[in-house]
Design an enzyme around this catalytic site. Structure first.
Site, PDB file in Angstrom:
ATOM      1  N   LEU A  98      -6.465  -6.932   5.223  1.00 21.90           N
ATOM      2  CA  LEU A  98      -6.659  -7.793   6.272  1.00 21.90           C
ATOM      3  C   LEU A  98      -7.013  -7.105   7.696  1.00 21.90           C
ATOM      4  CD1 LEU A  98      -2.888  -9.231   6.236  1.00 21.90           C
ATOM      5  CD2 LEU A  98      -5.273 -10.628   5.732  1.00 21.90           C
ATOM      6  N   HIS A 114       5.050  -2.654  -0.839  1.00 19.05           N
ATOM      7  CA  HIS A 114       3.961  -1.222  -1.465  1.00 19.05           C
ATOM      8  C   HIS A 114       4.594  -0.051  -2.650  1.00 19.05           C
ATOM      9  CE1 HIS A 114       0.357   1.496  -1.304  1.00 19.05           C
ATOM     10  NE2 HIS A 114       1.482   2.281  -1.177  1.00 19.05           N
TER      11      HIS A 114
HETATM   12  C1  GRF Z   1       3.743  -5.183  -6.995  1.00 22.60           C
HETATM   13  O1  GRF Z   1       3.415  -3.544  -7.088  1.00 22.60           O
HETATM   14  C2  GRF Z   1       3.100  -4.744  -5.292  1.00 22.60           C
HETATM   15  O2  GRF Z   1       4.435  -3.246  -5.008  1.00 22.60           O
HETATM   16  C3  GRF Z   1       1.664  -3.876  -4.799  1.00 22.60           C
HETATM   17  O3  GRF Z   1       0.717  -5.132  -6.160  1.00 22.60           O
HETATM   18  C4  GRF Z   1       2.129  -4.921  -7.450  1.00 22.60           C
HETATM   19  C5  GRF Z   1       2.298  -6.761  -6.883  1.00 22.60           C
HETATM   20  O4  GRF Z   1       2.895  -6.998  -8.263  1.00 22.60           O
HETATM   21  N1  GRF Z   1       1.708  -4.576  -4.146  1.00 22.60           N
HETATM   22  P1  GRF Z   1       3.345  -8.251  -8.462  1.00 22.60           P
HETATM   23  O5  GRF Z   1       1.981  -9.682  -8.470  1.00 22.60           O
HETATM   24  O6  GRF Z   1       4.257  -9.075  -7.947  1.00 22.60           O
HETATM   25  O7  GRF Z   1       4.204  -8.659  -9.619  1.00 22.60           O
END
Ligand code: GRF
Length: 222
Positions: A98, A114
């Site tokens: 962003l 994250h």
């Molecule tokens: C997760 O591991 C999140 O931490 C990362 O991307 C993944 C997304 O998974 N930023 P989802 O789309 O919520 O299943």
């Protein structure tokens, strides 16, 4: 205090699902007003529709030769969100960086999840990087979003032990299960005002959070 949120996704939306489930179970008092995706094929859009949440898809105008393509995208995102006026913006696997202008607009009201124990491994491929580094513990972090990529004040972390013969895929699965626990918790803490962003730090019940809150993912120490 916030009573409503927009959730931004790009993919599977399992974290979105965890937020939806937490709202339905009464663990999270937030009106999920809209789910926005930059990817029309994101499975998370179906999850939103099944839950009766309005969806918006904003795909990138993506002419990479235009220097302001990020600004244009975020302007469109701001315009869309302004129609819903969310109190919080929850990034849940939203695979775009962003702009500072967007972050400033929602300062202290944007959260991200994250998949690493930040400040270890900002950016991508976190599970493989944890394995390559020989770390004994890995996990996930919910943090306030600032201009610094994956660098904003941390709210809560969940740890998982790295097991012998782990693969990035197996590790990712166990971390994801913990993500589904900590994201609704963090969102609830911020929505209730118990966790706040002030002066570039996260505060919990009036105390500055120099270290994030901890949620252990279970399992014995390796
Ligand atoms: C997760 O591991 C999140 O931490 C990362 O991307 C993944 C997304 O998974 N930023 P989802 O789309 O919520 O299943």
């Amino acid at each position: 205090m916030a009573s409503s949120a927009a959730v931004l996704i790009s993919g599977g939306g399992t974290n979105l699902q965890a937020l939806i489930d937490a709202v339905h179970d009464g663990r999270l008092h937030l009106d999920l007003e809209v789910v926005v995706s930059n990817n029309a094929k994101a499975k998370g859009l179906l999850r939103a529709r099944e839950a009766g949440i309005p969806t918006e898809c904003i795909t990138a105008a993506a002419s990479a030769d235009r220097t302001d393509y990020r600004t244009d995208y975020d302007r469109a995102l701001l315009e869309t969100l302004s129609r819903y006026r969310p109190g919080l913006v929850l990034l849940a696997g939203f695979m775009r960086i962003l702009t500072p202008a967007f972050v400033k607009h929602y300062e202290g009201r944007i959260l991200n999840i994250h998949p690493s124990l930040l400040p270890r491994f900002p950016g991508l491929n976190t599970h493989q990087r944890a394995l390559d580094a020989g770390d004994r513990w890995h996990g996930c972090t919910v943090h306030f979003v600032t201009e610094q990529l994956d660098g904003g004040p941390r709210i809560i972390q969940g740890r998982v032990p790295v097991l012998a013969n782990d693969t990035a895929g197996r590790l990712a699965e166990r971390v994801l299960a913990v993500e589904h626990r900590i994201y609704p918790q963090a969102a609830a803490l911020v929505a209730s005002g118990r966790v706040q962003y002030r002066g570039g730090s996260a505060w919990h019940d009036g105390q500055r959070l120099d270290e994030p809150l901890q949620q252990d993912g279970g399992g014995a120490a390796p």
